[in-house]
Design a protein around this motif. Sequence first.
Motif, PDB file in Angstrom:
ATOM      1  N   TRP A  63      91.387 -30.060 -47.406  1.00 43.50           N
ATOM      2  CA  TRP A  63      90.706 -28.783 -47.556  1.00 43.50           C
ATOM      3  C   TRP A  63      91.297 -27.928 -48.667  1.00 43.50           C
ATOM      4  O   TRP A  63      90.567 -27.187 -49.352  1.00 43.50           O
ATOM      5  N   LEU A  64      92.587 -28.020 -48.869  1.00 47.59           N
ATOM      6  CA  LEU A  64      93.196 -27.259 -49.965  1.00 47.59           C
ATOM      7  C   LEU A  64      92.649 -27.699 -51.315  1.00 47.59           C
ATOM      8  O   LEU A  64      92.532 -26.901 -52.246  1.00 47.59           O
ATOM      9  N   ALA A  65      92.293 -28.978 -51.408  1.00 50.84           N
ATOM     10  CA  ALA A  65      91.830 -29.527 -52.686  1.00 50.84           C
ATOM     11  C   ALA A  65      90.404 -29.136 -53.034  1.00 50.84           C
ATOM     12  O   ALA A  65      90.076 -28.945 -54.207  1.00 50.84           O
ATOM     13  N   ILE A  66      89.529 -28.994 -51.999  1.00 55.93           N
ATOM     14  CA  ILE A  66      88.102 -28.900 -52.340  1.00 55.93           C
ATOM     15  C   ILE A  66      87.364 -27.763 -51.632  1.00 55.93           C
ATOM     16  O   ILE A  66      86.124 -27.748 -51.645  1.00 55.93           O
ATOM     17  N   PHE A  67      88.043 -26.791 -51.055  1.00 64.53           N
ATOM     18  CA  PHE A  67      87.326 -25.802 -50.257  1.00 64.53           C
ATOM     19  C   PHE A  67      86.227 -25.069 -51.026  1.00 64.53           C
ATOM     20  O   PHE A  67      85.145 -24.842 -50.470  1.00 64.53           O
ATOM     21  N   PRO A  68      86.423 -24.659 -52.272  1.00 64.13           N
ATOM     22  CA  PRO A  68      85.323 -24.003 -52.993  1.00 64.13           C
ATOM     23  C   PRO A  68      84.071 -24.870 -53.086  1.00 64.13           C
ATOM     24  O   PRO A  68      82.946 -24.353 -53.001  1.00 64.13           O
ATOM     25  N   VAL A  69      84.243 -26.168 -53.240  1.00 65.90           N
ATOM     26  CA  VAL A  69      83.089 -27.069 -53.284  1.00 65.90           C
ATOM     27  C   VAL A  69      82.405 -27.108 -51.922  1.00 65.90           C
ATOM     28  O   VAL A  69      81.174 -27.163 -51.817  1.00 65.90           O
ATOM     29  N   ASP A  70      83.200 -27.070 -50.858  1.00 65.99           N
ATOM     30  CA  ASP A  70      82.634 -27.048 -49.512  1.00 65.99           C
ATOM     31  C   ASP A  70      81.828 -25.781 -49.294  1.00 65.99           C
ATOM     32  O   ASP A  70      80.793 -25.800 -48.608  1.00 65.99           O
ATOM     33  N   CYS A  71      82.272 -24.680 -49.868  1.00 65.00           N
ATOM     34  CA  CYS A  71      81.540 -23.419 -49.742  1.00 65.00           C
ATOM     35  C   CYS A  71      80.176 -23.531 -50.422  1.00 65.00           C
ATOM     36  O   CYS A  71      79.164 -23.045 -49.904  1.00 65.00           O
ATOM     37  N   ILE A  72      80.133 -24.179 -51.574  1.00 65.42           N
ATOM     38  CA  ILE A  72      78.866 -24.413 -52.272  1.00 65.42           C
ATOM     39  C   ILE A  72      77.969 -25.316 -51.428  1.00 65.42           C
ATOM     40  O   ILE A  72      76.763 -25.078 -51.293  1.00 65.42           O
ATOM     41  N   LYS A  73      78.559 -26.342 -50.847  1.00 64.21           N
ATOM     42  CA  LYS A  73      77.799 -27.259 -50.000  1.00 64.21           C
ATOM     43  C   LYS A  73      77.179 -26.515 -48.816  1.00 64.21           C
ATOM     44  O   LYS A  73      76.004 -26.712 -48.488  1.00 64.21           O
ATOM     45  N   SER A  74      77.950 -25.649 -48.180  1.00 67.34           N
ATOM     46  CA  SER A  74      77.442 -24.908 -47.031  1.00 67.34           C
ATOM     47  C   SER A  74      76.286 -24.003 -47.418  1.00 67.34           C
ATOM     48  O   SER A  74      75.297 -23.885 -46.674  1.00 67.34           O
ATOM     49  N   ALA A  75      76.392 -23.365 -48.577  1.00 69.79           N
ATOM     50  CA  ALA A  75      75.309 -22.497 -49.039  1.00 69.79           C
ATOM     51  C   ALA A  75      74.024 -23.294 -49.257  1.00 69.79           C
ATOM     52  O   ALA A  75      72.929 -22.859 -48.872  1.00 69.79           O
ATOM     53  N   MET A  76      74.147 -24.468 -49.854  1.00 63.23           N
ATOM     54  CA  MET A  76      72.972 -25.302 -50.117  1.00 63.23           C
ATOM     55  C   MET A  76      72.381 -25.841 -48.816  1.00 63.23           C
ATOM     56  O   MET A  76      71.158 -25.901 -48.652  1.00 63.23           O
ATOM     57  N   GLN A  77      73.231 -26.219 -47.866  1.00 62.52           N
ATOM     58  CA  GLN A  77      72.743 -26.825 -46.635  1.00 62.52           C
ATOM     59  C   GLN A  77      72.197 -25.810 -45.637  1.00 62.52           C
ATOM     60  O   GLN A  77      71.391 -26.173 -44.774  1.00 62.52           O
TER      61      GLN A  77
END
Length: 314
Positions: A240-254
């Motif tokens: 999660w430390l490595a990719i959390f901003p990408v996960d935030c983008i994913k959540s917005a899209m989903q």
Amino acid sequence: MPTNASSPASTSGSSGWMKIGKDIFAGTCGGISVTLVGHPFDTLKIRLQSQPMDKPIYSGVVDCARKTVQWEGLGGLYKGVTSPLAGQMFFRASLFGAFGQSKRWLGTNSDGSARPLKPLDFYKAGAMTGFVAAFTEGPIDFYKSQIQVQIIRAKQVPDYKPPYTTVSECVRATVRESGFRGPFQGLSATLLRNTPANAIYLGNFEMLKQMYCKRYNCTQAEIPGAVVTAAAGLGGCTYWLAIFPVDCIKSAMQTDTVLRSQRKYTDFLTTAKLLWAEGGIKRFYKGFTPCIIRAAPANGVMLLTVEKVTAMLG
């Protein structure tokens, strides 16, 4: 994890299918355990990530947990849980099946003989695994997230009537709107998250076990459960430390509407730009606290379960 990772054997015939079957079964057991332990934290993460910045529903993780229980009861923390539970066999089959096969493939010479895996091989195997698993994890996360954020929309819009309240209703709605592509909403972000994140997550987990075995001169089967849990927990935190901003983008899209004509977050770059405009770098770390709290215990329980079930299967 399946087999001793330092000396994988090539798969052929019935023995190869047996190894894959064990990977899938152990992974499914691990997936069910991580869902039961980690889903409440995931609900808080998704809701904090998806609420509007200008008129937030929750002031923080504690407030989100309190209001979730107040408005929906304890069951609110498990909103959308049927999607990951129902999909565990498919997702974990792809995750641990791909990881086991990737390690065995990387540990097999061109003549079919086995060779010890190098440290970099664990990270390569993790990356390949993340890419493959995104195609099963993406739809599971999509349906789960759609159900988790219905309460936010209900609090934003007076007299709001959710288009669906169950995962099965959401499945029918997305199929009607987009057909086969419906559950793959946000797939680009899932791929960009999973590939590097699983390289770090699974690679670090395997390397930590290798380091322990080397220091204490033991086999992986002899590693204490507490050590496996700690290694898995640390691996989950680095994920999660490595990719959390990408996960935030994913959540917005989903969590965007399933109606393609009304979507705000149409693609990865557009979503990133819009989120940045909402709140700069802070916007990409909404929901980070419950996520990192969840990371160690949930991933520790999952990979410990996988290890123990694999050992029991022989």
